[in-house]
Write a protein that holds these residues in place. Structure first.
Motif, PDB file in Angstrom:
ATOM      1  N   LYS A 153       0.843  -1.195   0.000  1.00  0.00           N
ATOM      2  CA  LYS A 153       0.000   0.000   0.000  1.00  0.00           C
ATOM      3  C   LYS A 153       0.881   1.249   0.000  1.00  0.00           C
ATOM      4  CE  LYS A 153      -3.558   2.358   2.729  1.00  0.00           C
ATOM      5  NZ  LYS A 153      -4.366   2.329   3.974  1.00  0.00           N
ATOM      6  N   SER A 154       0.558   2.223  -0.848  1.00  0.00           N
ATOM      7  CA  SER A 154       1.322   3.473  -0.967  1.00  0.00           C
ATOM      8  C   SER A 154       2.772   3.211  -1.345  1.00  0.00           C
ATOM      9  CB  SER A 154       1.256   4.272   0.342  1.00  0.00           C
ATOM     10  OG  SER A 154      -0.085   4.527   0.710  1.00  0.00           O
ATOM     11  N   SER A 155       2.995   2.232  -2.219  1.00  0.00           N
ATOM     12  CA  SER A 155       4.356   1.922  -2.660  1.00  0.00           C
ATOM     13  C   SER A 155       4.999   3.159  -3.285  1.00  0.00           C
ATOM     14  CB  SER A 155       4.330   0.789  -3.688  1.00  0.00           C
ATOM     15  OG  SER A 155       5.622   0.574  -4.230  1.00  0.00           O
ATOM     16  N   PRO A 156       6.253   3.468  -2.920  1.00  0.00           N
ATOM     17  CA  PRO A 156       6.902   4.679  -3.433  1.00  0.00           C
ATOM     18  C   PRO A 156       7.465   4.530  -4.845  1.00  0.00           C
ATOM     19  CG  PRO A 156       8.389   3.522  -1.973  1.00  0.00           C
ATOM     20  CD  PRO A 156       7.090   2.767  -1.933  1.00  0.00           C
ATOM     21  N   TYR A 157       7.358   3.364  -5.427  1.00  0.00           N
ATOM     22  CA  TYR A 157       7.956   3.107  -6.735  1.00  0.00           C
ATOM     23  C   TYR A 157       6.942   3.304  -7.861  1.00  0.00           C
ATOM     24  CZ  TYR A 157      11.183   0.847  -3.514  1.00  0.00           C
ATOM     25  OH  TYR A 157      12.021   0.582  -2.463  1.00  0.00           O
ATOM     26  N   LYS A 158       7.417   3.863  -8.979  1.00  0.00           N
ATOM     27  CA  LYS A 158       6.547   4.151 -10.115  1.00  0.00           C
ATOM     28  C   LYS A 158       6.286   2.921 -10.973  1.00  0.00           C
ATOM     29  CE  LYS A 158       8.199   8.935 -10.371  1.00  0.00           C
ATOM     30  NZ  LYS A 158       8.903   9.944 -11.220  1.00  0.00           N
ATOM     31  N   GLY A 159       7.198   1.992 -10.951  1.00  0.00           N
ATOM     32  CA  GLY A 159       7.050   0.812 -11.788  1.00  0.00           C
ATOM     33  C   GLY A 159       8.222  -0.128 -11.592  1.00  0.00           C
ATOM     34  N   VAL A 160       8.300  -1.148 -12.443  1.00  0.00           N
ATOM     35  CA  VAL A 160       9.327  -2.178 -12.303  1.00  0.00           C
ATOM     36  C   VAL A 160      10.732  -1.602 -12.374  1.00  0.00           C
ATOM     37  CG1 VAL A 160      10.304  -4.261 -13.338  1.00  0.00           C
ATOM     38  CG2 VAL A 160       7.819  -3.986 -13.207  1.00  0.00           C
ATOM     39  N   TRP A 161      11.021  -0.876 -13.441  1.00  0.00           N
ATOM     40  CA  TRP A 161      12.390  -0.409 -13.630  1.00  0.00           C
ATOM     41  C   TRP A 161      12.766   0.679 -12.631  1.00  0.00           C
ATOM     42  CZ3 TRP A 161      14.494  -4.128 -15.727  1.00  0.00           C
ATOM     43  CH2 TRP A 161      13.893  -4.844 -16.768  1.00  0.00           C
ATOM     44  N   ASP A 162      11.801   1.497 -12.237  1.00  0.00           N
ATOM     45  CA  ASP A 162      12.075   2.493 -11.204  1.00  0.00           C
ATOM     46  C   ASP A 162      12.443   1.801  -9.898  1.00  0.00           C
ATOM     47  OD1 ASP A 162      11.985   5.218 -10.002  1.00  0.00           O
ATOM     48  OD2 ASP A 162      10.266   4.396  -8.912  1.00  0.00           O
ATOM     49  N   CYS A 163      11.739   0.722  -9.577  1.00  0.00           N
ATOM     50  CA  CYS A 163      12.025  -0.020  -8.352  1.00  0.00           C
ATOM     51  C   CYS A 163      13.408  -0.666  -8.418  1.00  0.00           C
ATOM     52  CB  CYS A 163      10.957  -1.091  -8.128  1.00  0.00           C
ATOM     53  SG  CYS A 163      11.147  -2.028  -6.595  1.00  0.00           S
ATOM     54  N   VAL A 164      13.730  -1.290  -9.555  1.00  0.00           N
ATOM     55  CA  VAL A 164      15.040  -1.932  -9.712  1.00  0.00           C
ATOM     56  C   VAL A 164      16.156  -0.914  -9.561  1.00  0.00           C
ATOM     57  CG1 VAL A 164      16.572  -3.107 -11.346  1.00  0.00           C
ATOM     58  CG2 VAL A 164      14.186  -3.803 -11.168  1.00  0.00           C
ATOM     59  N   LYS A 165      16.033   0.236 -10.221  1.00  0.00           N
ATOM     60  CA  LYS A 165      17.070   1.263 -10.171  1.00  0.00           C
ATOM     61  C   LYS A 165      17.225   1.846  -8.774  1.00  0.00           C
ATOM     62  CE  LYS A 165      15.354   3.668 -13.594  1.00  0.00           C
ATOM     63  NZ  LYS A 165      15.181   4.755 -14.616  1.00  0.00           N
ATOM     64  N   ARG A 166      16.105   2.146  -8.115  1.00  0.00           N
ATOM     65  CA  ARG A 166      16.182   2.763  -6.798  1.00  0.00           C
ATOM     66  C   ARG A 166      16.703   1.799  -5.736  1.00  0.00           C
ATOM     67  NH1 ARG A 166      10.791   6.002  -5.433  1.00  0.00           N
ATOM     68  NH2 ARG A 166      11.911   6.094  -3.447  1.00  0.00           N
ATOM     69  N   VAL A 167      16.263   0.553  -5.797  1.00  0.00           N
ATOM     70  CA  VAL A 167      16.755  -0.435  -4.832  1.00  0.00           C
ATOM     71  C   VAL A 167      18.245  -0.658  -5.025  1.00  0.00           C
ATOM     72  CG1 VAL A 167      16.661  -2.853  -4.139  1.00  0.00           C
ATOM     73  CG2 VAL A 167      14.538  -1.592  -4.525  1.00  0.00           C
ATOM     74  N   SER A 168      18.685  -0.783  -6.282  1.00  0.00           N
ATOM     75  CA  SER A 168      20.105  -1.012  -6.577  1.00  0.00           C
ATOM     76  C   SER A 168      20.959   0.162  -6.133  1.00  0.00           C
ATOM     77  CB  SER A 168      20.292  -1.246  -8.084  1.00  0.00           C
ATOM     78  OG  SER A 168      19.566  -2.369  -8.506  1.00  0.00           O
ATOM     79  N   LYS A 169      20.443   1.388  -6.325  1.00  0.00           N
ATOM     80  CA  LYS A 169      21.203   2.583  -5.977  1.00  0.00           C
ATOM     81  C   LYS A 169      21.213   2.843  -4.484  1.00  0.00           C
ATOM     82  CE  LYS A 169      21.441   7.570  -6.943  1.00  0.00           C
ATOM     83  NZ  LYS A 169      20.843   8.694  -7.718  1.00  0.00           N
ATOM     84  N   GLU A 170      20.052   2.702  -3.840  1.00  0.00           N
ATOM     85  CA  GLU A 170      19.918   3.061  -2.430  1.00  0.00           C
ATOM     86  C   GLU A 170      20.334   1.943  -1.480  1.00  0.00           C
ATOM     87  OE1 GLU A 170      15.863   4.234  -2.035  1.00  0.00           O
ATOM     88  OE2 GLU A 170      16.002   5.819  -3.555  1.00  0.00           O
ATOM     89  N   GLU A 171      20.133   0.698  -1.885  1.00  0.00           N
ATOM     90  CA  GLU A 171      20.402  -0.425  -0.984  1.00  0.00           C
ATOM     91  C   GLU A 171      21.451  -1.394  -1.509  1.00  0.00           C
ATOM     92  OE1 GLU A 171      16.693  -2.229   0.472  1.00  0.00           O
ATOM     93  OE2 GLU A 171      15.623  -0.582  -0.500  1.00  0.00           O
ATOM     94  N   GLY A 172      21.828  -1.215  -2.766  1.00  0.00           N
ATOM     95  CA  GLY A 172      22.793  -2.128  -3.368  1.00  0.00           C
ATOM     96  C   GLY A 172      22.085  -3.273  -4.083  1.00  0.00           C
ATOM     97  N   VAL A 173      22.763  -3.840  -5.077  1.00  0.00           N
ATOM     98  CA  VAL A 173      22.181  -4.934  -5.859  1.00  0.00           C
ATOM     99  C   VAL A 173      21.864  -6.136  -4.968  1.00  0.00           C
ATOM    100  CG1 VAL A 173      22.591  -6.556  -7.769  1.00  0.00           C
ATOM    101  CG2 VAL A 173      23.390  -4.191  -7.951  1.00  0.00           C
ATOM    102  N   GLY A 174      22.654  -6.282  -3.910  1.00  0.00           N
ATOM    103  CA  GLY A 174      22.442  -7.412  -3.002  1.00  0.00           C
ATOM    104  C   GLY A 174      21.065  -7.420  -2.375  1.00  0.00           C
ATOM    105  N   ALA A 175      20.409  -6.241  -2.299  1.00  0.00           N
ATOM    106  CA  ALA A 175      19.074  -6.164  -1.704  1.00  0.00           C
ATOM    107  C   ALA A 175      18.062  -6.958  -2.525  1.00  0.00           C
ATOM    108  CB  ALA A 175      18.621  -4.712  -1.598  1.00  0.00           C
ATOM    109  N   LEU A 176      18.335  -7.095  -3.819  1.00  0.00           N
ATOM    110  CA  LEU A 176      17.435  -7.856  -4.684  1.00  0.00           C
ATOM    111  C   LEU A 176      17.536  -9.361  -4.409  1.00  0.00           C
ATOM    112  CD1 LEU A 176      18.024  -5.936  -8.044  1.00  0.00           C
ATOM    113  CD2 LEU A 176      16.000  -5.817  -6.575  1.00  0.00           C
ATOM    114  N   TYR A 177      18.600  -9.751  -3.715  1.00  0.00           N
ATOM    115  CA  TYR A 177      18.797 -11.165  -3.385  1.00  0.00           C
ATOM    116  C   TYR A 177      18.819 -11.403  -1.874  1.00  0.00           C
ATOM    117  CZ  TYR A 177      19.861 -12.448  -8.196  1.00  0.00           C
ATOM    118  OH  TYR A 177      19.778 -12.694  -9.540  1.00  0.00           O
ATOM    119  N   ALA A 178      18.374 -10.384  -1.099  1.00  0.00           N
ATOM    120  CA  ALA A 178      18.425 -10.507   0.361  1.00  0.00           C
ATOM    121  C   ALA A 178      17.606 -11.689   0.866  1.00  0.00           C
ATOM    122  CB  ALA A 178      17.926  -9.217   1.013  1.00  0.00           C
ATOM    123  N   SER A 179      16.557 -12.025   0.155  1.00  0.00           N
ATOM    124  CA  SER A 179      15.679 -13.112   0.594  1.00  0.00           C
ATOM    125  C   SER A 179      15.966 -14.433  -0.106  1.00  0.00           C
ATOM    126  CB  SER A 179      14.219 -12.720   0.342  1.00  0.00           C
ATOM    127  OG  SER A 179      13.976 -12.610  -1.049  1.00  0.00           O
TER     128      SER A 179
END
Length: 314
Positions: A153-179
């Motif tokens: 709910k109220s996700s701050p991301y505009k879409g798939v690629w925005d989420c990928v770019k922001r997560v990679s930039k703000e949290e590092g690529v490793g965040a995409l594999y944290a789980s």
């Protein structure tokens, strides 16, 4: 003379067996069949998956967090409309096809190697399922992270690629594999139970009607898939809660964790909500996996039958 007559009568019976019918397909055919099945399954069941994610992501002592599936669904529809149930579906579309192509092709190859000539070996089915999920989770986990963050709910991301770019930039690529570790730990027993239960249920249902026709076999695949999906989903719900917590951490009020330790997440959830917190979302999870598995296995087996009949007619 009797022996000679018996052989032709026996061979057609063998040819309609679900186990033997699909043998002999090429690796790419398993991949295509799996990709079709996975895409159909996840697209059809996506709203239920969104509901489950919403129920699992937020923890807290507030009793308002402990809402049932019906109230959670009503809240989404009231505040966001039907489109709220489909946020993140593009990420699922990008990940489901390739991941299931790997999933089913690895399963079929491993099942053949592990079975030792016995197609009804449940240990081989379970072990093959574990190998399949370890391979496919490597493909699916990043898109699953993106999908679940978009579902909030109220996700701050505009879409798939925005989420990928922001997560990679703000949290590092490793965040995409944290789980990833949690996903494998969850999916290994899930898939072991799922595949072993499916093969056993399919065999048992087939034996109830040994002369089953094509339409009856479709019902068998769907029924066996539904049973196996529901059982596996119920058993692994606590680990699915952990996975959702890790994938959505730090977003829209979700807890942030210092590590991806399964034990740390479980400890915090239990401390805040008790053991009840570890089974949140089990109803929509079972409601997702029962029909999803029925759809997936039916589509997969139908695709394999198509490839087999095409090769026989060519």
């Amino acid at each position: 003379m009797a022996a000679a007559d018996a052989s032709p009568e026996f061979r057609p019976e063998i040819s309609v067996s679900p186990v033997v019918t699909h043998d002999g397909l090429q690796f790419w055919q398993y991949m295509v069949a799996g990709s079709i099945a996975g895409s159909i399954e996840h697209m059809a069941m996506f709203p239920v998956d969104t509901l489950k994610t919403r129920m699992q992501a937020i923890t807290g002592l507030d009793p308002a967090h402990h809402v049932g599936a019906r109230r959670a669904l009503g809240s989404i529809l009231k505040l966001e409309g039907p489109s709220g149930l489909y946020r993140g579906i593009a990420a699922m579309g990008l990940g489901a096809g390739p991941a299931h192509a790997v999933y089913f092709s690895v399963y079929e190859v491993c099942k053949e190697k592990f079975s030792g000539g016995n197609p009804n070996n449940p240990a081989a089915h379970a072990a093959s399922g574990v190998c399949a999920t370890m391979a496919s989770d490597g493909v699916m986990t990043p898109m699953d992270v993106v999908k679940q963050r978009l579902q909030l709910k109220s996700s701050p991301y505009k879409g798939v690629w925005d989420c990928v770019k922001r997560v990679s930039k703000e949290e590092g690529v490793g965040a995409l594999y944290a789980s990833y570790r949690t996903t494998v730990v969850m999916n290994a027993p899930f898939t072991a139970v799922h595949f072993a239960t499916y093969e056993a249920a399919k065999r048992g249902l087939t034996e109830l009607s040994p002369g089953n026709a094509e339409d009856e076999r479709a019902v068998v695949h769907a029924a066996a898939g539904a049973v196996s999906g529901a059982v596996a989903a119920a058993v692994t719900t606590p680990l699915d809660v952990v996975k959702t917590q890790l994938q959505c951490q730090g977003v829209c009020g979700c807890d942030k964790f210092c590590s991806s330790s399964i034990g740390d997440v479980i400890e915090r959830v239990v401390k805040k909500e008790g053991y009840r917190g570890l089974i949140r979302g089990y109803v929509p999870r079972m409601l997702f996996h029962a029909p999803a598995a029925a759809i997936c296995w039916s589509s997969y087996e139908a695709s394999k039958s198509f490839f087999l009949s095409s090769s026989l007619n060519s």
